[in-house]
Design a protein around this motif. Sequence first.
Motif, PDB file in Angstrom:
ATOM      1  N   ARG A  40      45.565  38.786  29.524  1.00  0.00           N
ATOM      2  CA  ARG A  40      45.695  39.463  30.820  1.00  0.00           C
ATOM      3  C   ARG A  40      46.240  40.885  30.647  1.00  0.00           C
ATOM      4  NH1 ARG A  40      49.692  36.639  34.876  1.00  0.00           N
ATOM      5  NH2 ARG A  40      51.095  37.243  33.190  1.00  0.00           N
ATOM      6  N   LYS A  41      47.234  41.038  29.807  1.00  0.00           N
ATOM      7  CA  LYS A  41      47.813  42.363  29.561  1.00  0.00           C
ATOM      8  C   LYS A  41      46.763  43.318  28.995  1.00  0.00           C
ATOM      9  CE  LYS A  41      51.518  44.628  26.935  1.00  0.00           C
ATOM     10  NZ  LYS A  41      52.663  44.394  25.999  1.00  0.00           N
ATOM     11  N   ARG A  42      45.972  42.833  28.068  1.00  0.00           N
ATOM     12  CA  ARG A  42      44.949  43.669  27.437  1.00  0.00           C
ATOM     13  C   ARG A  42      43.830  44.010  28.413  1.00  0.00           C
ATOM     14  NH1 ARG A  42      44.966  40.172  21.761  1.00  0.00           N
ATOM     15  NH2 ARG A  42      46.639  41.369  20.739  1.00  0.00           N
ATOM     16  N   LEU A  43      43.416  43.042  29.223  1.00  0.00           N
ATOM     17  CA  LEU A  43      42.355  43.300  30.189  1.00  0.00           C
ATOM     18  C   LEU A  43      42.831  44.222  31.312  1.00  0.00           C
ATOM     19  CD1 LEU A  43      40.694  39.768  30.456  1.00  0.00           C
ATOM     20  CD2 LEU A  43      39.718  41.814  29.418  1.00  0.00           C
ATOM     21  N   ASN A  44      44.057  44.033  31.778  1.00  0.00           N
ATOM     22  CA  ASN A  44      44.597  44.905  32.824  1.00  0.00           C
ATOM     23  C   ASN A  44      44.599  46.355  32.379  1.00  0.00           C
ATOM     24  OD1 ASN A  44      47.148  42.629  34.222  1.00  0.00           O
ATOM     25  ND2 ASN A  44      44.933  42.708  34.479  1.00  0.00           N
ATOM     26  N   ALA A  45      44.923  46.598  31.114  1.00  0.00           N
ATOM     27  CA  ALA A  45      44.955  47.969  30.599  1.00  0.00           C
ATOM     28  C   ALA A  45      43.579  48.620  30.630  1.00  0.00           C
ATOM     29  CB  ALA A  45      45.502  47.973  29.174  1.00  0.00           C
ATOM     30  N   ALA A  46      42.520  47.803  30.635  1.00  0.00           N
ATOM     31  CA  ALA A  46      41.148  48.327  30.659  1.00  0.00           C
ATOM     32  C   ALA A  46      40.540  48.283  32.059  1.00  0.00           C
ATOM     33  CB  ALA A  46      40.277  47.543  29.686  1.00  0.00           C
ATOM     34  N   GLY A  47      41.340  47.911  33.071  1.00  0.00           N
ATOM     35  CA  GLY A  47      40.842  47.928  34.443  1.00  0.00           C
ATOM     36  C   GLY A  47      40.311  46.623  34.956  1.00  0.00           C
ATOM     37  N   TYR A  48      40.520  45.532  34.234  1.00  0.00           N
ATOM     38  CA  TYR A  48      40.061  44.217  34.691  1.00  0.00           C
ATOM     39  C   TYR A  48      41.235  43.462  35.303  1.00  0.00           C
ATOM     40  CZ  TYR A  48      35.889  45.217  31.956  1.00  0.00           C
ATOM     41  OH  TYR A  48      34.739  45.804  31.453  1.00  0.00           O
ATOM     42  N   ARG A  49      41.019  42.895  36.495  1.00  0.00           N
ATOM     43  CA  ARG A  49      42.095  42.219  37.226  1.00  0.00           C
ATOM     44  C   ARG A  49      41.662  40.815  37.636  1.00  0.00           C
ATOM     45  NH1 ARG A  49      45.381  46.475  35.979  1.00  0.00           N
ATOM     46  NH2 ARG A  49      44.317  48.412  36.527  1.00  0.00           N
ATOM     47  N   LYS A  50      42.638  39.934  37.708  1.00  0.00           N
ATOM     48  CA  LYS A  50      42.382  38.593  38.235  1.00  0.00           C
ATOM     49  C   LYS A  50      42.247  38.659  39.746  1.00  0.00           C
ATOM     50  CE  LYS A  50      45.805  36.138  36.604  1.00  0.00           C
ATOM     51  NZ  LYS A  50      46.563  34.916  36.226  1.00  0.00           N
ATOM     52  N   ALA A  51      41.318  37.904  40.295  1.00  0.00           N
ATOM     53  CA  ALA A  51      41.198  37.806  41.746  1.00  0.00           C
ATOM     54  C   ALA A  51      42.463  37.152  42.297  1.00  0.00           C
ATOM     55  CB  ALA A  51      39.968  36.984  42.124  1.00  0.00           C
ATOM     56  N   PRO A  52      43.039  37.697  43.363  1.00  0.00           N
ATOM     57  CA  PRO A  52      44.342  37.206  43.823  1.00  0.00           C
ATOM     58  C   PRO A  52      44.327  35.776  44.358  1.00  0.00           C
ATOM     59  CG  PRO A  52      43.447  38.825  45.361  1.00  0.00           C
ATOM     60  CD  PRO A  52      42.566  38.861  44.148  1.00  0.00           C
ATOM     61  N   THR A  53      43.187  35.303  44.830  1.00  0.00           N
ATOM     62  CA  THR A  53      43.171  33.981  45.477  1.00  0.00           C
ATOM     63  C   THR A  53      42.246  32.982  44.795  1.00  0.00           C
ATOM     64  OG1 THR A  53      41.436  34.713  47.007  1.00  0.00           O
ATOM     65  CG2 THR A  53      43.732  34.980  47.719  1.00  0.00           C
ATOM     66  N   THR A  54      41.572  33.373  43.713  1.00  0.00           N
ATOM     67  CA  THR A  54      40.606  32.479  43.063  1.00  0.00           C
ATOM     68  C   THR A  54      40.933  32.354  41.580  1.00  0.00           C
ATOM     69  OG1 THR A  54      38.904  33.258  44.614  1.00  0.00           O
ATOM     70  CG2 THR A  54      38.160  31.980  42.712  1.00  0.00           C
ATOM     71  N   PRO A  55      41.564  31.273  41.141  1.00  0.00           N
ATOM     72  CA  PRO A  55      41.901  31.110  39.728  1.00  0.00           C
ATOM     73  C   PRO A  55      40.670  31.172  38.841  1.00  0.00           C
ATOM     74  CG  PRO A  55      43.020  29.459  41.061  1.00  0.00           C
ATOM     75  CD  PRO A  55      42.030  30.137  41.963  1.00  0.00           C
ATOM     76  N   GLY A  56      40.775  31.948  37.769  1.00  0.00           N
ATOM     77  CA  GLY A  56      39.689  32.030  36.792  1.00  0.00           C
ATOM     78  C   GLY A  56      38.660  33.096  37.067  1.00  0.00           C
ATOM     79  N   LEU A  57      38.762  33.818  38.198  1.00  0.00           N
ATOM     80  CA  LEU A  57      37.798  34.866  38.527  1.00  0.00           C
ATOM     81  C   LEU A  57      38.421  36.234  38.270  1.00  0.00           C
ATOM     82  CD1 LEU A  57      35.058  35.724  39.724  1.00  0.00           C
ATOM     83  CD2 LEU A  57      36.146  35.699  41.988  1.00  0.00           C
ATOM     84  N   TRP A  58      37.684  37.077  37.542  1.00  0.00           N
ATOM     85  CA  TRP A  58      38.145  38.419  37.191  1.00  0.00           C
ATOM     86  C   TRP A  58      37.122  39.456  37.628  1.00  0.00           C
ATOM     87  CZ3 TRP A  58      42.422  39.673  33.767  1.00  0.00           C
ATOM     88  CH2 TRP A  58      43.168  38.550  33.368  1.00  0.00           C
ATOM     89  N   ARG A  59      37.613  40.652  37.980  1.00  0.00           N
ATOM     90  CA  ARG A  59      36.732  41.776  38.348  1.00  0.00           C
ATOM     91  C   ARG A  59      37.279  43.057  37.744  1.00  0.00           C
ATOM     92  NH1 ARG A  59      37.317  39.458  43.751  1.00  0.00           N
ATOM     93  NH2 ARG A  59      35.426  38.370  44.397  1.00  0.00           N
TER      94      ARG A  59
END
Length: 228
Positions: free
Chosen positions: A158-177
């Motif tokens: 999650r830390k690595r993906l967040n740094a590249a602009g990818y975020r977890k959907a706030p209400t749907t576990p397992g979904l990223w955008r």
Amino acid sequence: KQRGAGTDTFRLVNYNDIPQDRRKAITHVRVVCEVRPTKADPDRTRITVAGGHIKFPGDTGTPTASLDLVKLMINSVLSRRGARFACFDAANFYLQTPEMERKEYVRIKYADIPQEFRDEYGLSDASPLVRRGWVYFIVVRGAYGLPQSGKLAHDLLRKRLNAAGYRKAPTTPGLWRHDWRPVQFVLIVDDFGVKYVGRQHADHLLGVLNQHYTMSEDWEGSKFAGID
């Protein structure tokens, strides 16, 4: 000549160097052999920790996608003009975490250790590292079977993906955008089911992952979460 690259997960330790308050939590390991035809290397042998004996004091929960979400993602690919679906898989996902703050301890029967390993590490019946027929190890990184491994690996991802602009959907576990790229994906442990519009955007995600993991890729999206 058939040895894989090491991950520095287990290190030999003298039993006397294990803290007194941790000795009751020393657990054993199991050797698990599987044939996984869908993997690049189908013949798989892993050492797993009997994690049921470990009393980890922190949170070990990890969010994951549901099968319903996978089906919704596949349908959304079919419904959007120009959308494609690909599958990425991270190899040795749990073994690529940094050193854990709280280490764990395991033991392996000396009789089960191959002679090649004994020779390399100077193990013998008279070695101080062999105690009553057992050899002890300190587990310094995430390993299969440790209750905290999933969370450690997920938090680092999650830390690595967040740094590249990818975020977890706030209400749907397992979904990223992504913040602005037309890319979203379903994450199940180390398997990525990726919906994208434009190959360059999927290549961006793969490039981010390749910086930290050994990735396999299926651009046909032929099988994901057990669905052909």
